[in-house]
Design an enzyme around this catalytic site. Structure first.
Site, mmCIF file in Angstrom:
data_model
loop_
_atom_site.group_PDB
_atom_site.id
_atom_site.type_symbol
_atom_site.label_atom_id
_atom_site.label_comp_id
_atom_site.label_asym_id
_atom_site.label_seq_id
_atom_site.Cartn_x
_atom_site.Cartn_y
_atom_site.Cartn_z
ATOM 1 N N SER A 5 0.818 -1.094 -0.245
ATOM 2 C CA SER A 5 0.019 -0.127 0.014
ATOM 3 C C SER A 5 0.748 1.276 0.047
ATOM 4 O O SER A 5 2.097 1.571 0.731
ATOM 5 C CB SER A 5 -1.207 0.258 1.466
ATOM 6 O OG SER A 5 -2.350 -0.582 1.065
ATOM 7 N N HIS A 27 -3.361 1.184 -4.984
ATOM 8 C CA HIS A 27 -3.072 -0.378 -5.889
ATOM 9 C C HIS A 27 -3.233 -0.459 -6.807
ATOM 10 O O HIS A 27 -4.471 -0.117 -7.203
ATOM 11 C CB HIS A 27 -3.558 -1.509 -4.874
ATOM 12 C CG HIS A 27 -3.180 -1.387 -3.691
ATOM 13 N ND1 HIS A 27 -2.214 -2.615 -3.266
ATOM 14 C CD2 HIS A 27 -3.363 -1.182 -2.852
ATOM 15 C CE1 HIS A 27 -2.630 -2.830 -2.081
ATOM 16 N NE2 HIS A 27 -2.885 -2.271 -1.479
ATOM 17 N N HIS A 77 -5.155 -9.295 -2.151
ATOM 18 C CA HIS A 77 -5.620 -9.658 -0.975
ATOM 19 C C HIS A 77 -6.275 -10.526 0.289
ATOM 20 O O HIS A 77 -7.748 -10.657 -0.618
ATOM 21 C CB HIS A 77 -5.736 -8.184 0.775
ATOM 22 C CG HIS A 77 -4.582 -7.310 0.208
ATOM 23 N ND1 HIS A 77 -4.623 -6.410 -0.768
ATOM 24 C CD2 HIS A 77 -4.150 -7.264 1.233
ATOM 25 C CE1 HIS A 77 -4.189 -5.437 -0.835
ATOM 26 N NE2 HIS A 77 -3.312 -5.804 0.231
ATOM 27 N N TYR A 120 -8.463 -9.995 1.846
ATOM 28 C CA TYR A 120 -10.053 -10.532 2.689
ATOM 29 C C TYR A 120 -10.956 -9.260 1.503
ATOM 30 O O TYR A 120 -11.543 -8.758 1.777
ATOM 31 C CB TYR A 120 -9.561 -8.685 3.182
ATOM 32 C CG TYR A 120 -8.938 -7.377 2.659
ATOM 33 C CD1 TYR A 120 -9.130 -6.527 2.198
ATOM 34 C CD2 TYR A 120 -7.740 -7.549 3.734
ATOM 35 C CE1 TYR A 120 -8.662 -5.783 1.101
ATOM 36 C CE2 TYR A 120 -6.853 -6.172 2.702
ATOM 37 C CZ TYR A 120 -7.368 -5.211 1.659
ATOM 38 O OH TYR A 120 -6.337 -4.222 1.320
ATOM 39 N N GLU A 121 -10.381 -9.219 -0.127
ATOM 40 C CA GLU A 121 -10.750 -9.027 -1.001
ATOM 41 C C GLU A 121 -11.808 -10.174 -1.670
ATOM 42 O O GLU A 121 -12.931 -10.064 -2.234
ATOM 43 C CB GLU A 121 -9.900 -8.400 -2.182
ATOM 44 C CG GLU A 121 -9.760 -7.152 -1.719
ATOM 45 C CD GLU A 121 -8.625 -6.928 -2.825
ATOM 46 O OE1 GLU A 121 -8.315 -6.257 -4.029
ATOM 47 O OE2 GLU A 121 -7.132 -7.001 -3.054
ATOM 48 N N ALA A 143 2.890 -2.300 3.672
ATOM 49 C CA ALA A 143 2.211 -1.244 5.044
ATOM 50 C C ALA A 143 2.646 -2.019 6.159
ATOM 51 O O ALA A 143 1.554 -2.794 6.223
ATOM 52 C CB ALA A 143 1.453 -0.044 4.302
ATOM 53 N N MET A 203 -2.150 -6.777 6.562
ATOM 54 C CA MET A 203 -2.905 -7.697 5.973
ATOM 55 C C MET A 203 -2.598 -8.699 5.016
ATOM 56 O O MET A 203 -3.788 -8.971 3.896
ATOM 57 C CB MET A 203 -3.830 -7.255 5.683
ATOM 58 C CG MET A 203 -4.795 -6.634 7.020
ATOM 59 S SD MET A 203 -5.740 -5.418 6.375
ATOM 60 C CE MET A 203 -6.201 -4.271 8.116
ATOM 61 N N SER A 204 -1.143 -8.651 4.692
ATOM 62 C CA SER A 204 -0.861 -9.265 3.661
ATOM 63 C C SER A 204 0.297 -10.318 3.880
ATOM 64 O O SER A 204 0.708 -11.214 4.611
ATOM 65 C CB SER A 204 0.187 -8.558 2.197
ATOM 66 O OG SER A 204 0.604 -7.202 3.364
ATOM 67 N N ASN A 234 1.475 3.221 11.044
ATOM 68 C CA ASN A 234 1.091 4.247 11.735
ATOM 69 C C ASN A 234 1.415 3.040 13.323
ATOM 70 O O ASN A 234 1.586 1.669 13.292
ATOM 71 C CB ASN A 234 -0.314 3.825 11.937
ATOM 72 C CG ASN A 234 -0.666 2.195 11.272
ATOM 73 O OD1 ASN A 234 -0.884 1.892 10.047
ATOM 74 N ND2 ASN A 234 -1.188 1.287 12.566
ATOM 75 N N HIS A 266 -7.631 4.046 6.181
ATOM 76 C CA HIS A 266 -6.410 4.270 5.612
ATOM 77 C C HIS A 266 -5.713 5.346 5.173
ATOM 78 O O HIS A 266 -4.683 5.229 4.672
ATOM 79 C CB HIS A 266 -7.190 3.127 4.593
ATOM 80 C CG HIS A 266 -6.086 2.456 3.170
ATOM 81 N ND1 HIS A 266 -5.633 1.287 3.326
ATOM 82 C CD2 HIS A 266 -6.161 2.955 1.943
ATOM 83 C CE1 HIS A 266 -5.375 1.418 2.483
ATOM 84 N NE2 HIS A 266 -5.760 2.610 1.034
HETATM 85 N N1 HPA Z 1 -2.975 -3.446 11.415
HETATM 86 C C1 HPA Z 1 -3.109 -3.950 10.305
HETATM 87 N N2 HPA Z 1 -2.282 -3.598 8.904
HETATM 88 C C2 HPA Z 1 -2.167 -2.961 8.487
HETATM 89 C C3 HPA Z 1 -1.775 -1.120 9.582
HETATM 90 C C4 HPA Z 1 -2.207 -2.115 10.877
HETATM 91 O O1 HPA Z 1 -2.467 -2.069 11.921
HETATM 92 N N3 HPA Z 1 -1.496 -0.984 8.757
HETATM 93 C C5 HPA Z 1 -1.399 -1.422 7.927
HETATM 94 N N4 HPA Z 1 -1.730 -2.360 7.537
#
Ligand code: HPA
Length: 285
Positions: free
Chosen positions: A34, A65, A91, A93-94, A121, A219-220, A243, A255
């Protein structure tokens, strides 16, 4: 569940549709996370192939993306490695099945890539993480509740029970460390926990993952790393901490924040990854 011979046929069709556009075999596959896709636009002598023009490639739906394969050279390294960069990944989750999630990674290994560099990310769980940090993945926790290798195994792709002792290659990590040092950037190492998302975690979940040994959350990456090791490719993982994970700081997650930090870190990310790929290319020769 798709049959593996079907997977092999889909991989063959996909690689044929790429070879028809550019006959070069990539040395390194690069999956861009991301906000990190613009790395692909820095490649030179490049062939750009939008995902819809590649047979069987799933279409990407997440904002940020782009959804294209860029096959080219690193700037300033005409004798360096041929890089196949995926700007945009799919991903779990898609809603895709796992074999679709890892399809592009398998495709680039089938095209010839011996090394796969996975970037993402991630949220920082470790209290020493700061947004903007680049962190090498030293190991992972697969908490996606499934595995991309479930189902009939095609032995021409890899073994039924592949070893996962060293998923993230120590020699590649050493090269990345040297590259970061040469760029004047610190590159720490941490354990990445892969979750399905798409909701972010609760603070209680983050406390649990910290107790389980995780430093980064995302998540990847985990499915692609497993599929790449299944096929015998070497893997390097690099997270951009966008973050602090839920509850580590008082602020809520979004996001937009993830994309904002990835964008602010992009230039340093590009320098470190570029230098790392050049030294991987030299080491492979
Ligand atoms: N959690 C899950 N996936 C993420 C995060 C997070 O804090 N930051 C970027 N992708």
């Amino acid at each position: 569940m798709t049959h593996p011979s079907d997977l092999r046929a889909r991989l063959d069709a996909a690689t044929a549709s790429i070879r028809a556009r550019d006959a070069r075999a990539p040395d390194i596959a690069l999956v861009l996370g991301s906000g990190l896709s613009p790395f692909a636009d820095t490649l030179v002598d490049a062939t750009v192939i939008p995902y819809p023009e590649i047979a069987h490639m799933p279409v990407v739906t997440v904002p940020g993306h782009a959804g294209k394969l860029v096959l080219g050279k690193l700037p300033g390294a005409p004798d360096g490695p041929v890089v196949a960069a995926l700007a945009g990944r799919v991903h779990f989750y898609e809603g895709h099945p796992m074999d679709t999630v890892v399809f592009a990674t398998r495709m680039l290994i089938s095209l010839g890539a011996k090394t796969v560099v996975l970037t993402n990310a991630a949220g920082g769980i470790s209290p020493t993480c700061r947004p903007g940090d680049l962190v090498l993945i030293s190991d992972h926790l697969n908490m996606q509740g499934t595995n991309p290798l479930i189902g009939h195994n095609d032995p021409t792709l890899g073994p039924r029970f592949p070893d996962m002792t060293r998923v993230y290659d120590p020699a590649l990590r050493a090269l990345a460390q040297s590259a970061a040092a040469a760029e004047g950037t610190e590159l720490r190492e941490g354990v990445y926990v892969g979750l399905t998302g798409p909701s972010y975690e609760t603070p209680a979940e983050i406390r649990m993952f910290r107790a389980l040994g995780a430093d980064l959350v995302g998540m990847s990456t985990v499915p692609e790393a497993i599929a790449a090791r299944h096929m015998g490719a070497r893997v390097l993982g690099i997270s951009c901490v966008t973050n602090l994970a839920a509850g580590v700081s008082a602020t809520e997650l979004s996001h937009e924040e993830v994309e904002h930090t990835a964008k602010a870190t992009r230039e340093r990310f590009i320098r470190v990854v570029r230098r790392t790929l050049v030294s991987i290319g030299k080491a492979e020769r």
